[in-house]
Design an enzyme around this catalytic site. Sequence first.
Site, short mmCIF file in Angstrom:
data_model
loop_
_atom_site.label_atom_id
_atom_site.label_comp_id
_atom_site.label_asym_id
_atom_site.label_seq_id
_atom_site.Cartn_x
_atom_site.Cartn_y
_atom_site.Cartn_z
N HIS A 19 0.86 -1.18 0.00
CA HIS A 19 0.00 0.00 0.00
C HIS A 19 0.90 1.24 0.00
O HIS A 19 2.03 1.20 0.50
CB HIS A 19 -0.89 0.02 1.24
CG HIS A 19 -1.95 -1.03 1.24
ND1 HIS A 19 -3.00 -1.01 2.12
CD2 HIS A 19 -2.12 -2.14 0.47
CE1 HIS A 19 -3.78 -2.06 1.90
NE2 HIS A 19 -3.26 -2.76 0.91
N CYS A 33 -2.15 -0.37 7.55
CA CYS A 33 -1.44 0.90 7.43
C CYS A 33 -1.52 1.73 8.71
O CYS A 33 -0.53 2.32 9.14
CB CYS A 33 -1.95 1.69 6.23
SG CYS A 33 -1.57 0.87 4.66
N GLU A 58 0.94 3.91 1.77
CA GLU A 58 1.42 4.34 3.09
C GLU A 58 2.58 3.48 3.58
O GLU A 58 3.56 4.00 4.11
CB GLU A 58 0.29 4.28 4.14
CG GLU A 58 -0.89 5.16 3.82
CD GLU A 58 -2.00 4.43 3.07
OE1 GLU A 58 -3.17 4.84 3.23
OE2 GLU A 58 -1.71 3.47 2.32
N CYS A 75 -6.05 1.77 6.04
CA CYS A 75 -6.66 0.52 6.47
C CYS A 75 -6.03 0.10 7.81
O CYS A 75 -5.14 0.78 8.32
CB CYS A 75 -6.43 -0.56 5.41
SG CYS A 75 -4.68 -1.07 5.26
#
Length: 145
Positions: free
Chosen positions: A47, A80, A49, A77
């Site tokens: 992801h 993260c 992040e 999420c």
Amino acid sequence: MWRAIGMAREAEKNGEVPVGAIVVGPAGNILAAEPNRTIKNIDPTAHAEILALRTAAIRVNNYRLTGSTVYSTLEPCAMCAGALINARVARIVYGTADERFGAAVTHFGICTSDVLNHKIEVTGGVLADECRSLLQDFFRARRKP
């Protein structure tokens, strides 16, 4: 946030879900700017992040990013948000809330939980319309017959 949106557009050009993130250090310098790369990296943890945190940590030679701010086009999420806590990020600024998986505040409140040993200042809704449109347009185009 505009830089994070640029990263999200880069992700979209590569067929990835358009999410981008940047890490800004305590002095205001950009330490990392990353797009989603789960497909390209064949990695469910890639992801934006997470990638930005990894890049920033390498750049400062420390897994703690104390005093830093992360800008993301989408509310983090659970994975993260947990990584942000572990990195000791001071602040998360995100564009649009994630009604399905948002874990910073929407569903789990990971970033502001009294249970954990670190809290993060959370600011949501920054350029939310632009960030939401990127995601909606991407998924709308994928659903066309």
